[in-house]
Motif scaffolding. Structure first.
Motif, PDB file in Angstrom:
ATOM      1  N   ILE A 135       0.970  -0.966  -0.149  1.00 17.13           N
ATOM      2  CA  ILE A 135      -0.060  -0.067  -0.095  1.00 17.13           C
ATOM      3  C   ILE A 135       1.006   0.934  -0.244  1.00 17.13           C
ATOM      4  O   ILE A 135       1.822   1.427   0.933  1.00 17.13           O
ATOM      5  CB  ILE A 135      -0.892  -0.203   1.079  1.00 17.13           C
ATOM      6  CG1 ILE A 135      -1.773  -1.299   1.073  1.00 17.13           C
ATOM      7  CG2 ILE A 135      -1.719   1.257   1.284  1.00 17.13           C
ATOM      8  CD1 ILE A 135      -2.858  -1.323   2.093  1.00 17.13           C
ATOM      9  N   SER A 136       0.939   1.958  -1.009  1.00 21.49           N
ATOM     10  CA  SER A 136       1.764   3.130  -1.099  1.00 21.49           C
ATOM     11  C   SER A 136       1.264   4.359  -0.499  1.00 21.49           C
ATOM     12  O   SER A 136       2.094   5.328  -0.096  1.00 21.49           O
ATOM     13  CB  SER A 136       2.151   3.285  -2.595  1.00 21.49           C
ATOM     14  OG  SER A 136       1.058   3.392  -3.612  1.00 21.49           O
ATOM     15  N   SER A 137      -0.136   4.591  -0.702  1.00 23.45           N
ATOM     16  CA  SER A 137      -0.701   5.742   0.042  1.00 23.45           C
ATOM     17  C   SER A 137      -2.105   5.409   0.211  1.00 23.45           C
ATOM     18  O   SER A 137      -2.721   4.432  -0.251  1.00 23.45           O
ATOM     19  CB  SER A 137      -0.576   6.997  -0.935  1.00 23.45           C
ATOM     20  OG  SER A 137      -1.263   6.935  -2.135  1.00 23.45           O
ATOM     21  N   SER A 138      -2.752   6.422   1.072  1.00 25.39           N
ATOM     22  CA  SER A 138      -4.094   6.402   1.226  1.00 25.39           C
ATOM     23  C   SER A 138      -4.809   7.573   1.776  1.00 25.39           C
ATOM     24  O   SER A 138      -3.782   8.573   2.207  1.00 25.39           O
ATOM     25  CB  SER A 138      -4.399   5.302   2.529  1.00 25.39           C
ATOM     26  OG  SER A 138      -4.145   5.709   3.623  1.00 25.39           O
ATOM     27  N   ARG A 139      -5.979   7.766   1.363  1.00 21.28           N
ATOM     28  CA  ARG A 139      -6.612   8.987   1.730  1.00 21.28           C
ATOM     29  C   ARG A 139      -7.999   8.936   2.210  1.00 21.28           C
ATOM     30  O   ARG A 139      -8.693   8.125   1.371  1.00 21.28           O
ATOM     31  CB  ARG A 139      -6.451   9.887   0.311  1.00 21.28           C
ATOM     32  CG  ARG A 139      -6.865  11.589   0.425  1.00 21.28           C
ATOM     33  CD  ARG A 139      -6.880  12.070  -0.680  1.00 21.28           C
ATOM     34  NE  ARG A 139      -8.433  11.824  -1.652  1.00 21.28           N
ATOM     35  CZ  ARG A 139      -8.256  11.576  -3.070  1.00 21.28           C
ATOM     36  NH1 ARG A 139      -7.191  12.198  -3.466  1.00 21.28           N
ATOM     37  NH2 ARG A 139      -9.329  11.337  -3.512  1.00 21.28           N
ATOM     38  N   PHE A 140      -8.408   9.984   2.865  1.00 19.84           N
ATOM     39  CA  PHE A 140      -9.824   9.696   3.279  1.00 19.84           C
ATOM     40  C   PHE A 140     -10.389  11.153   3.233  1.00 19.84           C
ATOM     41  O   PHE A 140      -9.928  12.083   3.686  1.00 19.84           O
ATOM     42  CB  PHE A 140     -10.065   9.328   4.688  1.00 19.84           C
ATOM     43  CG  PHE A 140     -11.489   9.087   5.404  1.00 19.84           C
ATOM     44  CD1 PHE A 140     -12.126   7.695   4.758  1.00 19.84           C
ATOM     45  CD2 PHE A 140     -12.205  10.151   5.893  1.00 19.84           C
ATOM     46  CE1 PHE A 140     -13.449   7.915   5.384  1.00 19.84           C
ATOM     47  CE2 PHE A 140     -13.318   9.917   6.326  1.00 19.84           C
ATOM     48  CZ  PHE A 140     -13.910   8.736   6.031  1.00 19.84           C
ATOM     49  N   GLN A 141     -11.575  11.014   2.536  1.00 18.82           N
ATOM     50  CA  GLN A 141     -12.319  12.339   2.218  1.00 18.82           C
ATOM     51  C   GLN A 141     -13.632  12.092   2.061  1.00 18.82           C
ATOM     52  O   GLN A 141     -13.957  11.280   1.296  1.00 18.82           O
ATOM     53  CB  GLN A 141     -11.609  13.240   0.963  1.00 18.82           C
ATOM     54  CG  GLN A 141     -12.137  14.370   0.728  1.00 18.82           C
ATOM     55  CD  GLN A 141     -11.406  15.402  -0.322  1.00 18.82           C
ATOM     56  OE1 GLN A 141     -10.337  14.719  -0.839  1.00 18.82           O
ATOM     57  NE2 GLN A 141     -11.887  16.359  -0.740  1.00 18.82           N
ATOM     58  N   ASP A 142     -14.629  12.984   2.584  1.00 17.37           N
ATOM     59  CA  ASP A 142     -16.130  12.726   2.516  1.00 17.37           C
ATOM     60  C   ASP A 142     -16.443  11.372   2.469  1.00 17.37           C
ATOM     61  O   ASP A 142     -17.393  11.144   1.524  1.00 17.37           O
ATOM     62  CB  ASP A 142     -16.460  13.659   1.264  1.00 17.37           C
ATOM     63  CG  ASP A 142     -16.119  14.847   1.086  1.00 17.37           C
ATOM     64  OD1 ASP A 142     -15.758  15.850   2.143  1.00 17.37           O
ATOM     65  OD2 ASP A 142     -15.665  15.635  -0.042  1.00 17.37           O
ATOM     66  N   GLY A 143     -16.121  10.700   3.592  1.00 15.05           N
ATOM     67  CA  GLY A 143     -16.660   9.252   3.416  1.00 15.05           C
ATOM     68  C   GLY A 143     -16.207   8.323   2.518  1.00 15.05           C
ATOM     69  O   GLY A 143     -16.572   7.277   2.519  1.00 15.05           O
ATOM     70  N   VAL A 144     -15.097   8.506   1.885  1.00 16.80           N
ATOM     71  CA  VAL A 144     -14.507   7.686   0.946  1.00 16.80           C
ATOM     72  C   VAL A 144     -12.980   7.479   1.392  1.00 16.80           C
ATOM     73  O   VAL A 144     -12.031   8.557   1.315  1.00 16.80           O
ATOM     74  CB  VAL A 144     -14.640   8.501  -0.566  1.00 16.80           C
ATOM     75  CG1 VAL A 144     -13.646   7.524  -1.507  1.00 16.80           C
ATOM     76  CG2 VAL A 144     -15.866   8.626  -0.911  1.00 16.80           C
ATOM     77  N   GLN A 145     -12.576   6.320   1.575  1.00 21.89           N
ATOM     78  CA  GLN A 145     -11.379   5.918   1.751  1.00 21.89           C
ATOM     79  C   GLN A 145     -10.916   5.251   0.279  1.00 21.89           C
ATOM     80  O   GLN A 145     -11.172   4.413  -0.174  1.00 21.89           O
ATOM     81  CB  GLN A 145     -11.422   4.608   2.624  1.00 21.89           C
ATOM     82  CG  GLN A 145      -9.807   4.055   3.111  1.00 21.89           C
ATOM     83  CD  GLN A 145      -9.203   5.067   3.791  1.00 21.89           C
ATOM     84  OE1 GLN A 145      -9.512   5.414   5.052  1.00 21.89           O
ATOM     85  NE2 GLN A 145      -7.797   5.429   3.245  1.00 21.89           N
ATOM     86  N   ARG A 146      -9.660   6.004   0.054  1.00 23.21           N
ATOM     87  CA  ARG A 146      -8.904   5.475  -1.122  1.00 23.21           C
ATOM     88  C   ARG A 146      -7.593   4.937  -0.696  1.00 23.21           C
ATOM     89  O   ARG A 146      -7.051   5.230   0.182  1.00 23.21           O
ATOM     90  CB  ARG A 146      -8.494   6.618  -1.897  1.00 23.21           C
ATOM     91  CG  ARG A 146      -7.521   6.141  -3.206  1.00 23.21           C
ATOM     92  CD  ARG A 146      -7.336   7.425  -4.181  1.00 23.21           C
ATOM     93  NE  ARG A 146      -8.690   7.463  -5.009  1.00 23.21           N
ATOM     94  CZ  ARG A 146      -9.028   8.333  -6.044  1.00 23.21           C
ATOM     95  NH1 ARG A 146      -8.268   9.339  -6.160  1.00 23.21           N
ATOM     96  NH2 ARG A 146     -10.152   8.299  -6.535  1.00 23.21           N
ATOM     97  N   ILE A 147      -7.534   3.569  -1.368  1.00 26.21           N
ATOM     98  CA  ILE A 147      -6.222   2.716  -1.155  1.00 26.21           C
ATOM     99  C   ILE A 147      -5.417   2.474  -2.442  1.00 26.21           C
ATOM    100  O   ILE A 147      -6.055   2.317  -3.301  1.00 26.21           O
ATOM    101  CB  ILE A 147      -6.648   1.447  -0.497  1.00 26.21           C
ATOM    102  CG1 ILE A 147      -7.169   1.635   0.932  1.00 26.21           C
ATOM    103  CG2 ILE A 147      -5.274   0.739  -0.339  1.00 26.21           C
ATOM    104  CD1 ILE A 147      -7.645   0.422   1.554  1.00 26.21           C
TER     105      ILE A 147
END
Length: 154
Positions: A135-147
């Protein structure tokens, strides 16, 4: 390894990445009850999956997911397929992403007992062909978790 096939968008699929995506998707659905990714961008160099979650995943949870996928890869699990009718599939799977006009027979891809889902894509024959999952990065914004994840070749 087989030559990657072209999908409906004429992009080459990369079987190791596609198989890794199945493992992550299956575990996210089991562990966090969020279902499989509602948006996916799977490519050779890096891939990203988006999930609806009520909170961001912690660093420990992300590390645990990475460890889980790598454990399945190391276990050299066989990847198989079965063909079933849509009526049976409706009892077992979310059919919302099945294309309009799909045939009555659908394909289910199994990665041992770790994951099963409807799929028309190309896959490895054994998980040991995937390489190291990271897993190189992750982001959480507005109820969305990106992996975002990558594969380091074995």
């Amino acid at each position: 390894m087989e030559t990657p096939e072209l999908n409906e968008h004429n992009k080459q699929e990369y079987p190791p990445m596609h198989s890794a995506e199945h493992l992550l998707n299956g575990e996210m659905a089991k562990r966090f009850g969020c279902g499989r990714a509602f948006s996916a961008h799977v490519e050779r160099k890096k891939s990203k999956l988006d999930y609806h979650l009520p909170r961001p995943l912690t660093d420990d949870e992300l590390r645990s997911l990475e460890d889980y996928v790598n454990a399945v890869i190391t276990a050299d699990v066989e990847v198989t397929e079965e063909f079933i009718c849509q009526d049976e599939a409706m009892e077992r799977f979310d059919m919302s992403r099945l294309p309009e006009g799909a045939s009555d027979t659908v394909r289910v891809v199994h990665i041992g007992d770790y994951d099963q889902c409807l799929c028309a894509g190309t896959h490895v024959k054994h998980t040991s062909e995937i390489g190291r999952f990271r897993i190189s990065s992750s982001r959480f914004q507005d109820g969305v978790q990106r992996i975002v994840f990558k594969l380091d070749q074995a």
